[in-house]
Every structure is written in structure tokens, then in C-alpha cells.
Design a protein around this motif. Structure first.
Motif, PDB file in Angstrom:
ATOM      1  N   CYS A   1      -1.562  11.708   3.300  1.00  0.00           N
ATOM      2  CA  CYS A   1      -2.635  10.956   2.641  1.00  0.00           C
ATOM      3  C   CYS A   1      -3.963  11.529   3.118  1.00  0.00           C
ATOM      4  O   CYS A   1      -4.039  12.139   4.181  1.00  0.00           O
ATOM      5  N   THR A   2      -4.997  11.335   2.327  1.00  0.00           N
ATOM      6  CA  THR A   2      -6.315  11.861   2.671  1.00  0.00           C
ATOM      7  C   THR A   2      -7.128  10.763   3.347  1.00  0.00           C
ATOM      8  O   THR A   2      -7.271   9.666   2.801  1.00  0.00           O
ATOM      9  N   ALA A   3      -7.653  11.041   4.528  1.00  0.00           N
ATOM     10  CA  ALA A   3      -8.472  10.068   5.246  1.00  0.00           C
ATOM     11  C   ALA A   3      -9.705   9.711   4.422  1.00  0.00           C
ATOM     12  O   ALA A   3     -10.372  10.592   3.884  1.00  0.00           O
ATOM     13  N   GLY A   4      -9.984   8.420   4.301  1.00  0.00           N
ATOM     14  CA  GLY A   4     -11.161   7.993   3.548  1.00  0.00           C
ATOM     15  C   GLY A   4     -10.958   7.944   2.053  1.00  0.00           C
ATOM     16  O   GLY A   4     -11.922   7.879   1.286  1.00  0.00           O
ATOM     17  N   TYR A   5      -9.682   7.948   1.616  1.00  0.00           N
ATOM     18  CA  TYR A   5      -9.377   7.892   0.185  1.00  0.00           C
ATOM     19  C   TYR A   5      -8.355   6.779  -0.057  1.00  0.00           C
ATOM     20  O   TYR A   5      -7.432   6.648   0.729  1.00  0.00           O
ATOM     21  N   PRO A   6      -8.474   5.968  -1.112  1.00  0.00           N
ATOM     22  CA  PRO A   6      -9.503   5.997  -2.160  1.00  0.00           C
ATOM     23  C   PRO A   6     -10.879   5.506  -1.721  1.00  0.00           C
ATOM     24  O   PRO A   6     -11.877   5.834  -2.337  1.00  0.00           O
ATOM     25  N   ASN A   7     -10.951   4.711  -0.632  1.00  0.00           N
ATOM     26  CA  ASN A   7     -12.246   4.238  -0.132  1.00  0.00           C
ATOM     27  C   ASN A   7     -12.414   4.646   1.325  1.00  0.00           C
ATOM     28  O   ASN A   7     -11.433   4.950   2.007  1.00  0.00           O
TER      29      ASN A   7
END
Length: 263
Positions: A20-26
Motif C-alpha cells: 500500500c502507498t503511505a498517505g493514500y487515499p488520504n
């Protein structure tokens, strides 16, 4: 024994690592996403540090990184967020207990300060690092000792083109697991799995000391099970990010996505 080594000791097959991408979706989604992944069956979490020039990432992960950067995500903010990830109680009731690996690129890490990055990541409870653009030579001479000093595992990538000599060297230097890139392309591309299986069989026959997880192009139950035939498990990234793109309800999307892989 590290958390990652402990995991492979207790579960040597069908290990599911979700990217998962840190800071995504928020900006404040990081711990919510991690907890949803853990609660719905992920064995390990690979947390991507967004970067403006990612070498190996396909359009889906690049897109999520772009959103995360616009949201204001930085290494400093991420490590701040992760400080409480192992704590039970508070916003994330059980705390994160699965192994957590940070995946990023050298440029932002060097800007932050390499030793400071390792120290803060280790203090937050991070278990390992994937830095695809850290060359073996620099790892051996300069950065490996620092990574080891802070008790972090380091995961190297191999591809179908990697020579046996280099794979054996990587196996000797790696701790945690080896990341077998399914083909020499970016993340999220569809793969011809019969070619991938031949490559994974070759790795299996080498009887490496580290477990092997397969990544790039693993997107559903069929590709996950194919990857697991000849490796200890697989890493799914783009397909999960895509699901979050379509429905940013983290809990519902994560539950549904992991059910399709694991049921």
C-alpha cells in the motif's frame, strides 16, 4: 530472529504480502489501511514511501504516490504516523502485529539522512527495507552495516535476467526474504505465467537460504496461487491500489479485495 523470519518459520507457504502507498487515499489513511489489511488476512505489509520519480512502479502505483505527495506525505510525517502502529488501544485497537517493510528510493532517504532513517524506522517497529536503487556494492561497503545496526532486514530484488552468481550473492546478503520480480517490467503489467513459473522453478532448484516472495503482476486468486506453487508467497500491489481507487472506503474495499484472493 526478526519478525519476518519468525513469520516464515511459522508459515512457509502462501504468505500474502500486500503493498500500500503511505498517505493514500488520504494523508491519515496509512494506519487505517494497514489495520484493515491485517484484520482481513494479509501476512505482511509492504508500505510504499511515495516518490516523484519511482523507477519500478507502473501507472497505478505511480498515481497513488502522486496523490500521497499532493496530500503532503513525507518520510518525516510517515515515521511520525508509524510511531504508534505497534501500540494496542487508541485508534487502532489491536496494534499492528504483522511484519512491516518500508519500500522506497534512495534519494529521499538520503535527504532525510540514512542513519536517522534507519534509527527512526526501527524505533517505530518497522521490520525491513526494500530500496531497489541501492546497489549491492554500496550496500556491502556503506549502508548494510547501518541497516544491520538497527536490526532491520534488507530485501533485494531479483529478476528472470539475474545471473545465478548474482542471485547467490544476493541470497548471502539478504535477510528476511528475496523479492522475485516476475519479469523485467514495471508493476501492474499482465504476465505470461508459464514463463514466470519456469523462472520460479529455477529459483526453487537453487535451494536459497532465504524465502522467496513473487511480485509484479500478481493480482487475483489465480496468479497468487500460481506464484505460490514455486515460492513461499506473493506480493500484491497495483490490484489493491486499483480497488482503493474505485472505492476509497478502506475497510469495505480491503475486506472484499482480500476475500477474492484468500477464499
Amino acid at each position: 530472529m526478526s519478525n519476518i523470519q519468525e513469520l516464515f518459520k511459522t508459515k512457509s507457504s502462501k504468505v500474502l504480502n500486500i503493498y500500500c502507498t503511505a498517505g493514500y487515499p488520504n494523508l491519515d489513511s496509512t494506519l487505517k489501511v494497514m489495520e484493515a489489511l491485517q484484520n482481513n488476512g494479509a501476512d505482511m505489509i509492504e508500505l510504499g514511501i511515495p516518490y516523484s520519480d519511482p523507477l519500478a512502479d507502473g501507472p497505478v502505483i505511480q498515481g497513488s504516490g502522486g496523490v500521497a505527495l499532493q496530500n503532503g506525505m513525507t518520510i518525516k510525517i510517515l515515521l511520525e504516523q508509524l510511531k504508534t502502529m505497534r501500540n494496542a488501544g487508541g485508534n487502532h485497537s489491536a496494534g499492528i502485529t504483522v511484519p512491516v517493510v518500508l519500500m522506497g528510493y534512495m534519494n529521499p532517504v538520503l535527504q532525510y539522512g540514512f542513519e536517522k532513517f534507519c534509527a527512526h524506522a526501527s524505533a517505530a517497529g518497522v521490520d525491513g527495507l526494500i530500496l531497489p536503487d541501492l546497489p549491492i556494492r554500496e550496500f556491502e561497503t556503506e549502508y548494510g552495516p547501518v541497516i544491520r545496526q538497527y536490526g532491520l532486514d534488507f530485501i533485494f530484488l531479483v529478476t528472470p535476467e539475474t545471473s545465478e552468481e548474482r542471485i547467490r550473492k544476493i541470497d548471502a546478503l539478504s535477510t528476511g526474504f528475496i523479492y522475485a520480480v516476475s519479469s523485467s517490467s514495471t508493476t501492474g503489467k499482465d504476465k505470461n505465467f508459464s514463463d514466470v513459473e519456469l523462472y520460479l522453478q529455477r529459483l526453487q532448484q537453487m535451494e536459497l537460504k532465504n524465502p522467496v516472495l513473487v511480485g509484479f503482476g500478481i493480482k487475483d486468486k489465480v496468479t497468487f496461487q500460481s506464484a505460490c506453487k514455486y515460492a513461499n508467497g506473493a506480493i500484491i500491489g497495483s490490484a489493491y491500489i486499483k480497488a482503493l481507487n474505485e472505492n476509497p472506503d478502506v475497510e469495505a474495499t480491503t475486506k472484499k479485495f482480500l476475500e477474492t484472493i484468500l477464499k
